[in-house]
Write a protein that holds these residues in place. Structure first.
Motif, short mmCIF file in Angstrom:
data_model
loop_
_atom_site.label_atom_id
_atom_site.label_comp_id
_atom_site.label_asym_id
_atom_site.label_seq_id
_atom_site.Cartn_x
_atom_site.Cartn_y
_atom_site.Cartn_z
N VAL B 67 48.69 40.87 36.70
CA VAL B 67 47.60 41.13 37.65
C VAL B 67 46.89 42.41 37.24
CG1 VAL B 67 47.18 42.02 39.99
CG2 VAL B 67 48.46 39.90 39.69
N THR B 68 45.57 42.36 37.22
CA THR B 68 44.76 43.57 36.98
C THR B 68 43.81 43.75 38.16
OG1 THR B 68 42.88 42.49 35.93
CG2 THR B 68 44.76 43.02 34.51
N ARG B 70 40.87 43.13 38.38
CA ARG B 70 39.95 41.99 38.53
C ARG B 70 40.53 40.90 39.44
NH1 ARG B 70 39.21 43.62 33.49
NH2 ARG B 70 40.74 42.19 32.56
N ASP B 71 41.82 40.92 39.68
CA ASP B 71 42.44 39.89 40.52
C ASP B 71 42.39 40.22 42.01
OD1 ASP B 71 43.50 38.01 38.51
OD2 ASP B 71 44.66 39.75 37.85
N ASN B 76 39.06 47.11 46.07
CA ASN B 76 40.12 47.77 45.28
C ASN B 76 40.36 49.17 45.82
OD1 ASN B 76 41.97 48.60 43.42
ND2 ASN B 76 40.54 48.67 41.68
N CYS B 218 42.96 42.28 50.55
CA CYS B 218 43.04 40.83 50.36
C CYS B 218 41.88 40.11 51.03
CB CYS B 218 44.36 40.29 50.92
SG CYS B 218 45.80 41.05 50.18
N LEU B 252 49.26 41.21 45.73
CA LEU B 252 48.40 40.70 44.65
C LEU B 252 49.18 39.76 43.74
CD1 LEU B 252 46.41 43.93 43.67
CD2 LEU B 252 45.58 41.97 45.00
N LYS B 256 48.57 35.68 43.21
CA LYS B 256 48.31 35.12 41.88
C LYS B 256 49.32 34.03 41.51
CE LYS B 256 46.55 35.94 37.40
NZ LYS B 256 45.75 36.88 36.63
N CYS B 257 50.59 34.24 41.85
CA CYS B 257 51.59 33.27 41.38
C CYS B 257 51.96 32.23 42.42
CB CYS B 257 52.85 33.98 40.88
SG CYS B 257 53.80 34.79 42.16
#
Lengths: 288, 751
Positions: B67-68, B70-71, B76, B218, B252, B256-257
């Protein structure tokens, strides 16, 4: 834990012979692990380079303390707790009993071993100044047999020893001839328990006819290896304990050591405290 | 009614049995199906542009979730006050250990090597590491002037007093960073579901701070974010704001996962990356009359905030308001600022700014005493605040305060005068020197100024179907006794046995927002609301005729059961309302700073070993006025523990910094005192009562952090006749000071 257990191999042979055979088969490949109080710290931090570990924990051959009229022979696998609780260690080698009592916490003392303290070879190790002043001898073992070496020659530099890559420390021998001495030891750490020494001292002395008859002084954490203060000992032997002797002993002691600045203290502080400890010891001989 | 009091009695802790039997569930005890483990890749440099990121060889990268910035679905930022702290660095880093990217894998053992295998190119920028460097503005690293926040407090005419002064006394005082060292390291688990939203479970103090941060990060509505506090093994402020960061990272990865993700910090990461107490520098310039009365003074206070704003404005506020201490200042000017440096942000820690400014003041009072030629006792007595007088923010002391009497009692309990005489005599001989020192101080309870009004906390009390009572609050237990004392208050209010009252888990889906568990506010402010809400339950049952004026516990339970059976869920709510006479002006920084102050006098006895220069505290007397003690064992525990932490702050705990990074971030090298280093802390209370707190209570959690440092350093000066104005005070510092003084007998020769 920052290490991956899958990266490590651990074997636990049932006998000392099996361990030294393994060490001989692949010299330098296997790291002996006893109580793990040093090794596991490196493992937890992800900084243990050795990947093959051979357990020597609780091998009966290493866990005995044998007492003869001439000497006491302490198995290298004896823990600090074993040392603290042993009657002869307490009564005749109090410097070692005291050092064992202020090494780490109770859990460390139940696991940490005298042999581990020796081969880990830290200049701050608590038990080593005591071994120096008691003229300890080490019995080293390998498949080639046993050899007996004076401890004073064993540490050759910072974390360096004379141990061959296929050898283990089997036992530590102390001659039973120090009961008539005044014993003095202090550990100067950052706190009163569970601290690593900034300076530590173990010393023995005897006074006769108003002068210092014999004296043995060793310091830890003030040089790359635990140090016997030969010059200081020479200076004070045969002299009466007077203020002027304390001043010159301090000066000579400070000249004999090579303390450094590190995360725990400063060279200036270590030097001054080392000098003060030597003076305090001599004062106690004077009062004796 | 039972007639037996529950408040004021040391009942068993609500969660005590589970803790001692190992049943208590901490976050790392929780495993969710399919859960992955997360880790954080952090900046190795203090201030830099981020260049190319390379995923190095030897790692099966296709097995890892990465995750960066950008995710991030929303903003941010870690939403708090200024919203300037990113969740993940994007293009630039401003401190060592700043999070840059996140990894997750099902095997937690694979993570450390993967983190190490990520290499980041840095294009480094000049960095600032001290308050002094930040003040020069050789680099502007934040805003236009490196200043996060400044305050000005002015009372009377300071500029006019200097020419009237018989004495002018100046001093500069410094305090270091301190690590909270809770036993349980930080940790979080996040789970995300597109329908249900985000849920996190973690070790934390302030569920609704995390809730707010996750909503912004989020891009979720309030009802789609749920935060649950697990049993929490200590906090001390260290789990006030930073858990929002860890929750954000776990969230995050979970988004993502599509699986739950657990992040647990080990001690090395926790000490290196999370917040510490703000280092400070305070300068005093004080005008005094011949007879030692303060005519006025200037106080200039600066704290090092680290790289982002986080809580620094609020810490600075408390430091500012406490800078004048327990004394009457007819004229005063306090200028305070929090500055930026390229260190990890400093944050909340028990005391929250007050230990810093009170160390300076209470050292300065001893310096003043010497200049004026009075004793440390007399200088304080002549300047103590009295009823009717106004504090530096012009808050009138309305309670029947008698600080002279409090001080006299502390002196008597500690045998101060006899000891002082005896030490002076004995110090002429021997290899150690003894001294005795005092500190007199105050600590404001609750949020500063208009803070409580803005929080507008809500508390619920529920009458359950089985007739028992449940307290509904977001106030958290982390060892200090929140659960126990709030249940005591409800039980006492309702006249029920303590065992009939339970407290809900702090779960934002289940409890109202009773505010953060900080600022010594829980017993006083939240406790008072629990009392009100509980009273609502009783009044409802009485109003509906189910309960008479006098009743037994069984009659109460029966009435409660009947009520629930007839009308369904039975809850009573209470919302904070500021008392009419509590007014605060945020612009002028003037008014009622706190609804109540606790007052204290601490006496420390110290020995300096002249062979090793070690200072040990031999005896510690802590006397405080805290309104009303609701649980004597917990209250004594708070005081003794706070004093121990204060002794650590003073004599042992030194954060060694190098280029903004802590060098001694492990417990073998960051030295906190053990039981072998601590004296028995003798704790005494005075109880004056407090109209604003539950059953007369004031806040006490932070108070004991304020007094030990100045009392001990004053004792060391008494022993050695050498002043020390900086903490931590280590043996090396004592040695160097004695060497500078060249006391011939005491210092070993140094090359």
């Amino acid at each position: 834990m920052r290490s991956n257990p899958a990266d490590y191999q651990l074997v636990a042979p049932a006998s000392l012979q099996a361990v030294v055979s393994l060490l001989a088969a692949e010299p330098g490949a296997w790291l002996p692990i006893a109580g793990g109080t040093d090794v596991m710290v490196q493992y937890a931090a992800g900084k243990l380079p050795a990947r093959k570990l051979v357990s020597i924990w609780n091998l009966p051959e290493l866990r005995r303390i044998e007492v003869s009229p001439e000497e006491i022979r302490i198995g290298a696998g004896c823990t600090y707790t074993d040392l603290r609780e042993h009657e002869v260690v307490q009564s005749e080698f109090s410097l070692l009993a005291r050092a064992a009592a202020w090494t780490g916490g109770i859990a460390n003392q139940n696991r940490g071993t005298l042999g581990g303290n020796i081969v880990n070879a830290s200049p701050a190790a608590d038990s080593l100044p005591a071994l120096l002043v008691y003229d300890a001898e080490l019995i080293l073992i390998s498949v080639r047999g046993e050899r007996r070496v004076p401890y004073k020659d064993f540490h050759t530099g910072y974390k360096k020893t004379k141990l061959a890559s296929d050898e283990l420390v089997r036992a530590v021998c102390l001659a039973r001839r120090f009961s008539g001495y005044l014993a003095y030891t202090r550990k100067v750490g950052a706190r009163n328990a569970q601290a690593i020494s900034k300076v530590c001292i173990a010393a023995l002395g005897r006074r006769a006819s108003g002068v210092v008859e014999d004296v043995r002084i060793a310091l830890g954490s003030v040089a790359p290896v635990p140090l016997r203060l030969a010059e200081t000992e020479r200076l004070v032997t045969g002299k009466p304990v007077e203020p002027s002797l304390l001043v010159s002993a301090k000066r000579v002691a400070i000249a004999e050591i090579q303390p450094i600045d590190d995360i725990r203290s400063t060279a200036r502080y270590r030097a001054a405290v080392a000098g003060n400890l030597v003076a305090e010891f001599l004062e106690k001989i004077g009062e004796n | 009614m039972t007639g037996d009091h529950i408040v004021g009695v040391s009942v068993p802790r609500k969660e005590g049995r589970d803790k001692v039997t190992g049943r208590a569930q901490y976050v790392d005890d929780l495993t969710l199906p399919g859960m992955l483990f997360g880790a954080t890749v952090r900046s190795q440099v203090p201030r830099s542009k981020i260049g190319k990121i390379t995923f190095g060889p030897g790692i099966a990268w296709d097995e890892f979730i990465v995750v960066t910035a950008r995710d991030i679905p929303g903003k941010n930022v870690i939403a708090l006050i200024a919203n300037d702290q990113p969740c993940l660095a994007d293009g630039v880093v401003n401190h060592p250990e700043e999070p840059i990217l996140l990894l997750a894998h099902s095997d937690r053992h694979l993570l450390p090597q993967a983190v190490a295998a990520v290499s980041i190119e840095y294009d480094q920028l000049p960095a600032l590491f001290t308050v002094e460097q930040s003040e020069t503005r050789s680099e502007v690293i934040w805003g236009s002037d490196n200043i996060f926040k400044s305050y000005l407090v002015e009372k009377g005419d300071v500029d006019g007093i200097w020419k009237k002064a018989d004495y002018i006394v100046e001093g500069e005082y410094k305090t270091g960073a301190q690590e909270q060292l809770y036993i349980e390291n930080n940790g979080m688990i996040a789970s995300f579901d597109a329908q249900q939203g985000m849920t996190v479970w973690g070790s934390l103090q302030c569920p609704f701070y995390v809730h707010k941060a996750l909503m912004a990060l989020c891009n979720l509505t309030a009802d789609k974010v749920r935060v649950v506090q697990m049993e929490t093994g200590g906090a001390f402020g260290g789990k006030e704001e930073y858990p929002s960061m860890i929750a954000a990272h776990a969230a995050l990865l979970a988004i993502k996962c599509g699986r739950p993700v657990k992040i647990i910090y080990d001690r090395l990461e926790d000490m290196a990356a999370t917040t510490k107490r703000h280092p400070s520098r305070t300068r005093h310039r004080t005008a005094l009359s011949k007879d030692g009365r303060i005519l006025g003074g200037e106080i200039e206070l600066t704290i090092d905030g680290g790289a982002y704003v986080t809580l620094s404005p609020v810490v600075l506020s408390r430091a500012t308001i406490h800078a004048g201490g327990a004394y009457y200042w007819p004229n005063v000017r306090i200028t305070a600022k929090a500055v930026a440096t390229n260190a990890p942000p400093h944050g909340a820690f028990r005391g929250f700014g007050a230990p810093q400014s009170l160390f300076a003041l209470e050292r300065h009072m001893d310096r003043i005493a010497q200049v004026v030629g009075l004793s440390p006792v007399e200088i304080r007595k002549r300047n103590f605040l009295q009823p009717g007088q106004m504090t530096t923010t012009e808050q009138t002391v309305r309670e029947p305060l008698d600080l002279v009497r409090l001080l006299d009692r502390a002196l008597e309990l500690s045998d101060y005068h006899a000891k002082k005489q005896r030490f002076a005599k004995e110090n002429e001989l021997g290899t150690s020197r003894k001294g005795i020192g005092i500190a007199a101080f105050l600590h404001g309870a609750g949020f500063t100024g208009s803070g409580e009004r803005n929080l507008s906390s809500v508390v619920g009390v529920e009458g359950c179907a089985d007739g028992t009572i449940k307290v509904l609050v977001s106030s958290t237990e982390f060892g200090q006794g929140t659960k126990t004392v709030l249940c005591q208050i409800a039980a006492e209010t309702l006249g029920l046995p303590y065992e009939n009252v339970e407290i809900a888990q702090a779960d934002t889906d289940q409890v109202p927002n009773s505010g953060p568990t900080v600022a010594s506010r829980t017993v006083m402010v939240v406790g008072k609301l629990v009392q009100s809400a509980a009273l609502g339950i009783k009044q409802t049952l009485m109003g509906s005729g189910l309960l008479g004026d006098s009743y037994s516990a069984e009659q109460f339970r029966s009435a409660c059961r009947t009520q629930v059976a007839a009308h369904g869920q039975f809850r009573s709510w209470a919302r904070y309302e500021a008392p009419a006479d509590v007014f605060w002006d945020d612009d002028k920084y003037r008014g009622e700073a706190y609804a109540a102050f606790a007052w204290a006098v601490y006496v420390a006895e110290a020995t300096v070993d002249m062979t090793t220069y070690n200072v040990s505290v031999d005896d510690f007397l802590a006397l405080q006025e805290v309104g009303k003690v609701l649980h004597p064992v917990l209250a004594r525990g708070q005081i003794a523990g706070g004093v121990a932490q204060g002794i650590g702050y003073t004599l042992y705990e030194k954060v060694i910094w190098q280029n903004g990074r802590m060098q001694n971030g492990q417990m073998t090298n960051y030295i906190m005192p053990t039981s072998a280093d601590l004296p028995v802390v003798r704790v005494f209370f005075e109880e004056m009562g407090n109209v604003h707190g539950a059953f007369g209570a004031k806040g006490i959690g932070e108070l004991p952090m304020d007094g030990p440092a100045p009392a001990i350093v004053n004792a060391v000066e008494d022993a050695l006749k050498v002043p020390f104005d900086s903490i931590p005070l280590l043996p090396e510092d004592v040695f160097e000071a004695l060497l500078a003084k060249r006391e011939p007998q005491s210092v070993g020769g140094v090359r």
